[in-house]
Design an enzyme around this catalytic site. Sequence first.
Site, short mmCIF file in Angstrom:
data_model
loop_
_atom_site.label_atom_id
_atom_site.label_comp_id
_atom_site.label_asym_id
_atom_site.label_seq_id
_atom_site.Cartn_x
_atom_site.Cartn_y
_atom_site.Cartn_z
N ARG A 1 -8.86 -24.31 38.46
CA ARG A 1 -7.93 -25.35 38.02
C ARG A 1 -7.40 -26.10 39.23
O ARG A 1 -7.40 -25.59 40.35
CB ARG A 1 -6.82 -24.79 37.15
N GLY B 1 -6.91 -7.99 37.20
CA GLY B 1 -7.13 -9.22 37.98
C GLY B 1 -8.07 -10.21 37.32
O GLY B 1 -8.48 -11.19 37.93
N ARG C 1 5.85 -22.79 41.84
CA ARG C 1 6.57 -22.63 40.58
C ARG C 1 8.07 -22.54 40.83
O ARG C 1 8.48 -22.22 41.96
CB ARG C 1 6.12 -21.31 39.90
N ASP D 1 8.31 -18.60 35.94
CA ASP D 1 7.09 -18.48 36.75
C ASP D 1 5.97 -19.35 36.17
O ASP D 1 4.92 -19.49 36.80
CB ASP D 1 6.63 -17.02 36.86
N ASN D 2 6.18 -19.91 34.99
CA ASN D 2 5.17 -20.80 34.41
C ASN D 2 5.62 -22.26 34.46
O ASN D 2 5.04 -23.10 33.79
CB ASN D 2 4.89 -20.41 32.96
P1 AMP Z 1 0.66 -14.90 32.96
O1 AMP Z 1 0.92 -14.22 31.66
O2 AMP Z 1 -0.79 -15.27 33.15
O3 AMP Z 1 1.57 -16.05 33.22
O4 AMP Z 1 0.93 -13.81 34.08
C1 AMP Z 1 2.18 -13.20 34.33
C2 AMP Z 1 2.07 -12.34 35.57
O5 AMP Z 1 1.18 -11.26 35.34
C3 AMP Z 1 1.52 -13.08 36.79
O6 AMP Z 1 2.15 -12.56 37.93
C4 AMP Z 1 0.06 -12.74 36.74
O7 AMP Z 1 -0.56 -12.83 38.01
C5 AMP Z 1 0.06 -11.31 36.21
N1 AMP Z 1 -1.14 -11.00 35.44
C6 AMP Z 1 -1.43 -11.38 34.17
N2 AMP Z 1 -2.62 -10.88 33.77
C7 AMP Z 1 -3.10 -10.15 34.80
C8 AMP Z 1 -4.28 -9.38 35.01
N3 AMP Z 1 -5.21 -9.25 34.06
N4 AMP Z 1 -4.43 -8.77 36.20
C9 AMP Z 1 -3.49 -8.88 37.15
N5 AMP Z 1 -2.37 -9.59 37.02
C10 AMP Z 1 -2.15 -10.21 35.86
MG MG Z 2 2.00 -17.32 34.48
#
Ligand code: AMP
Ligand code: MG
Length: 492
Positions: free
Chosen positions: A168, A118, A175, A244-245
């Site tokens: 942010r 998290g 999304r 999702d981005n």
């Molecule tokens: P991101 O790569 O930041 O776009 O994240 C992709 C997905 O993984 C999203 O659903 C994020 O909330 C989850 N996520 C990424 N890093 C973490 C982390 N360190 N702890 C929990 N969830 C994560």
């Molecule tokens: Mg993301």
Amino acid sequence: MYHHYATQLAAICIEVKPFPVFGPKLAVKNLALAESLNLAHLFDTDHTLLEALFSPTGELQIKSVAQKYGGHQFGQWNPHLGDGRGLLLGEVKNNQQQLIDLHLKGAGPTPYSRHADGRAVLRSTIREYLASEALHHLGIPSSRALALITSNEPIVREQREKGAMMIRTCPSHIRFGHFEYFYHANMTKELDALFEFCLEHHFTEASGHVNPHLALLTEIARSTAVLVAKWQAYGFNHGVMNTDNMSIHGITFDFGPYAFLDDFIPQYICNKSDHAGRYAFNQQPSIALWNLNALAHAFSNKLTMGEIKEALRLFEPTFIAAYRNEMLNRFGFEITSGELQSHNDSSLDALNALSTRFVKLLSDEFADYHQSFRLLSNSISNIQDGDYQSISQHFHEKASFERWAKDLSQHLRTHVIDSELMQQKMLTKNPKYVLRNHLMQQAIAKANNDDFSMVDALITVTKSPFDEHPELSHLARVPSEKDKGIAISCSS
Ligand code: AMP
Ligand code: MG
């Protein structure tokens, strides 16, 4: 503070409080943004913001929620996504009375964390903070950064790293993957509520349309096309265009291993894990359309196939017109987006052809994309005066550049263009300073040793990238060979 999402869409989010970190410290604050959001009081003392976030009665954690969404990642559908390390704190109104989300990234575990911690590392929060501000000040729509909070809590990625959080802001955190999730899960009631929410709060013009859903999809396709045109014109590679981005507001969103190009290599891949080059720089327009197509499935109970095609068909002409528009702006012509399709001026067509040839020359010899445009901006008067060498001496293919410069000079004379005015305008469209990956790596290394001086310097130049800032000119230098084209790992 408003909590429209948390209350109206309570069925599709979960209340979670920020989980305090060990030794939090307000390291970077964006006072100008805070003022525009009427939140300057959060920076009254170095503790005010931290208390608002972490004390049980803090105004920023009264009703914070984790949102559920899914997404197509590298083309594969993944329903198991959601805010795993971010929380929507609530909404505020900016000076223009628009609702703006406040979101805390690195807030601690949520039910969507999937066993991950998290948290976010300092490295990735610095990268997101800087890029979102850099894009904004280049005129490229983006989420913004309000504050960066460091901590003494170690985080394990490929190695132990410092953890951090950032706040942010953006119109909403909705999304493409939000709509996709509720559609594919057959959660019609929730999907309808999400549509209604968007129309009520964020797409009020579409809500007054005879067919609000068509107007909504059309607007998302339009703003996405314009956004990607700006990325292409300014040499920005997002790196992880998973759905999702992708923001429904046509803003740059969720920064990972992004890069501003150094050498102009159209097929450049900034993401170390993207072995097939799905998200390479020159793939971005077609991937945006792929993503819009994935989003459009979620509209299929609301729109006919003909209507969906009608909305998506707009993407390509809008992208082409917007890209042409951006490039003409880089060549000193001010064209507002409203004029996009109506221009039928032969002098602009000729200039557009010259711009295309210039970009082709840059890619033929992998010239530095940004410095070449800045150099050109500074050379217009010379070129007008018949001095073609002032530009050609910087390139290997001198004869090609001289031929091109001669044609530009001819163009300036034929169309009686005031070269000094053109030069002035170009210097406000072609940045001296670009947020290159190697600069950020140096800034991050220092910040990891509690020295934020280079982060601050990068903030200064990215805030006004067209200004000279003579004392910071070293940040405008082209990178050495070993520092060029650095690809970044996805871990964050
Ligand atoms: P991101 O790569 O930041 O776009 O994240 C992709 C997905 O993984 C999203 O659903 C994020 O909330 C989850 N996520 C990424 N890093 C973490 C982390 N360190 N702890 C929990 N969830 C994560
Ligand atoms: Mg993301």
